[in-house]
Motif scaffolding. Structure first.
Motif, PDB file in Angstrom:
ATOM      1  N   LYS A   9       2.517   4.709  -5.992  1.00  0.00           N
ATOM      2  CA  LYS A   9       1.209   4.049  -6.740  1.00  0.00           C
ATOM      3  C   LYS A   9       1.481   2.900  -6.762  1.00  0.00           C
ATOM      4  O   LYS A   9       0.331   2.062  -6.206  1.00  0.00           O
ATOM      5  N   VAL A  12       0.437   1.835  -2.936  1.00  0.00           N
ATOM      6  CA  VAL A  12      -0.800   1.858  -2.361  1.00  0.00           C
ATOM      7  C   VAL A  12      -1.877   1.030  -3.383  1.00  0.00           C
ATOM      8  O   VAL A  12      -2.772   0.378  -2.695  1.00  0.00           O
ATOM      9  N   THR A  13      -1.235   0.517  -4.379  1.00  0.00           N
ATOM     10  CA  THR A  13      -2.206  -0.556  -5.355  1.00  0.00           C
ATOM     11  C   THR A  13      -1.966  -1.961  -4.943  1.00  0.00           C
ATOM     12  O   THR A  13      -2.831  -2.785  -4.942  1.00  0.00           O
ATOM     13  N   TYR A  66       0.661  13.036  -4.822  1.00  0.00           N
ATOM     14  CA  TYR A  66      -0.023  11.969  -5.119  1.00  0.00           C
ATOM     15  C   TYR A  66      -1.171  12.210  -4.835  1.00  0.00           C
ATOM     16  O   TYR A  66      -2.271  11.948  -5.756  1.00  0.00           O
ATOM     17  N   SER A  67      -1.795  12.623  -3.622  1.00  0.00           N
ATOM     18  CA  SER A  67      -3.122  12.601  -3.131  1.00  0.00           C
ATOM     19  C   SER A  67      -3.932  14.147  -3.445  1.00  0.00           C
ATOM     20  O   SER A  67      -4.748  14.023  -3.218  1.00  0.00           O
ATOM     21  N   GLN A  74      -1.894   9.662   6.005  1.00  0.00           N
ATOM     22  CA  GLN A  74      -2.919   9.579   4.832  1.00  0.00           C
ATOM     23  C   GLN A  74      -3.180   8.049   4.776  1.00  0.00           C
ATOM     24  O   GLN A  74      -2.110   7.165   4.777  1.00  0.00           O
ATOM     25  N   TYR A  76      -4.860   4.797   2.694  1.00  0.00           N
ATOM     26  CA  TYR A  76      -5.482   4.257   1.340  1.00  0.00           C
ATOM     27  C   TYR A  76      -5.966   2.926   1.842  1.00  0.00           C
ATOM     28  O   TYR A  76      -5.313   1.942   2.330  1.00  0.00           O
ATOM     29  N   LYS A  78      -7.281  -0.498  -0.575  1.00  0.00           N
ATOM     30  CA  LYS A  78      -7.503  -1.126  -1.799  1.00  0.00           C
ATOM     31  C   LYS A  78      -7.197   0.209  -2.958  1.00  0.00           C
ATOM     32  O   LYS A  78      -7.886   0.284  -3.909  1.00  0.00           O
ATOM     33  N   GLY A  79      -6.159   0.881  -2.779  1.00  0.00           N
ATOM     34  CA  GLY A  79      -5.774   1.736  -3.892  1.00  0.00           C
ATOM     35  C   GLY A  79      -6.417   3.206  -3.864  1.00  0.00           C
ATOM     36  O   GLY A  79      -5.896   3.897  -4.410  1.00  0.00           O
ATOM     37  N   GLU A  80      -7.564   3.135  -2.810  1.00  0.00           N
ATOM     38  CA  GLU A  80      -8.172   4.503  -2.922  1.00  0.00           C
ATOM     39  C   GLU A  80      -7.757   5.222  -1.688  1.00  0.00           C
ATOM     40  O   GLU A  80      -7.576   4.709  -0.605  1.00  0.00           O
ATOM     41  N   PHE A  81      -7.453   6.721  -2.143  1.00  0.00           N
ATOM     42  CA  PHE A  81      -7.253   7.598  -0.781  1.00  0.00           C
ATOM     43  C   PHE A  81      -8.460   7.821  -0.049  1.00  0.00           C
ATOM     44  O   PHE A  81      -9.540   8.214  -0.537  1.00  0.00           O
ATOM     45  N   ILE A  82      -8.252   7.560   1.150  1.00  0.00           N
ATOM     46  CA  ILE A  82      -9.534   7.818   2.378  1.00  0.00           C
ATOM     47  C   ILE A  82      -9.584   9.170   2.902  1.00  0.00           C
ATOM     48  O   ILE A  82     -10.446   9.994   2.861  1.00  0.00           O
TER      49      ILE A  82
END
Length: 103
Positions: A9, A12-13, A66-67, A74, A76, A78-82
């Motif tokens: 977390k 990715v954040t 996590y996702s 995987q 990410y 800006k913290g968002e899973f793409i």
């Protein structure tokens, strides 16, 4: 939340663009990870932050949990899973990924 989940977390954040992959940007260990790197480079991302999931089995399993996504790589932003390499490829071809990356 486990230590691995907390670390993921935070990663990715705190990192604008991060790719969890097999291998490194310089030496991808699977074709999907290699393609993901090529796509990011084609979008103009120069310093690609990567996490080699082969280095740590806990991270490899943890990122899937996590996702809630079963495969690697995987991405990410800006913290968002793409998504994985297939989704990245579709977004690249439509121009959406480059726009999202601000490149």
């Amino acid at each position: 939340m486990s230590d691995v989940q907390t670390w993921i977390k935070e990663t990715v954040t705190n990192t604008p663009v991060v790719l969890f992959m097999k291998g490194t940007a310089q030496f991808p260990q699977c074709g999907f990870s290699g393609r993901a790197i090529q796509i990011l480079k084609a979008c103009g991302v120069e310093n690609i932050a990567t996490v080699n999931v082969l280095d740590d089995p806990e991270v490899r399993q943890g990122i899937k949990e996590y996702s809630n996504w079963p495969t690697i790589p995987q991405l990410y932003i800006k913290g968002e899973f793409i998504g994985g390499s297939d989704i990245m490829n579709e977004m690249y071809e439509s121009g959406e990924l480059k726009a999202l990356l601000g490149a």
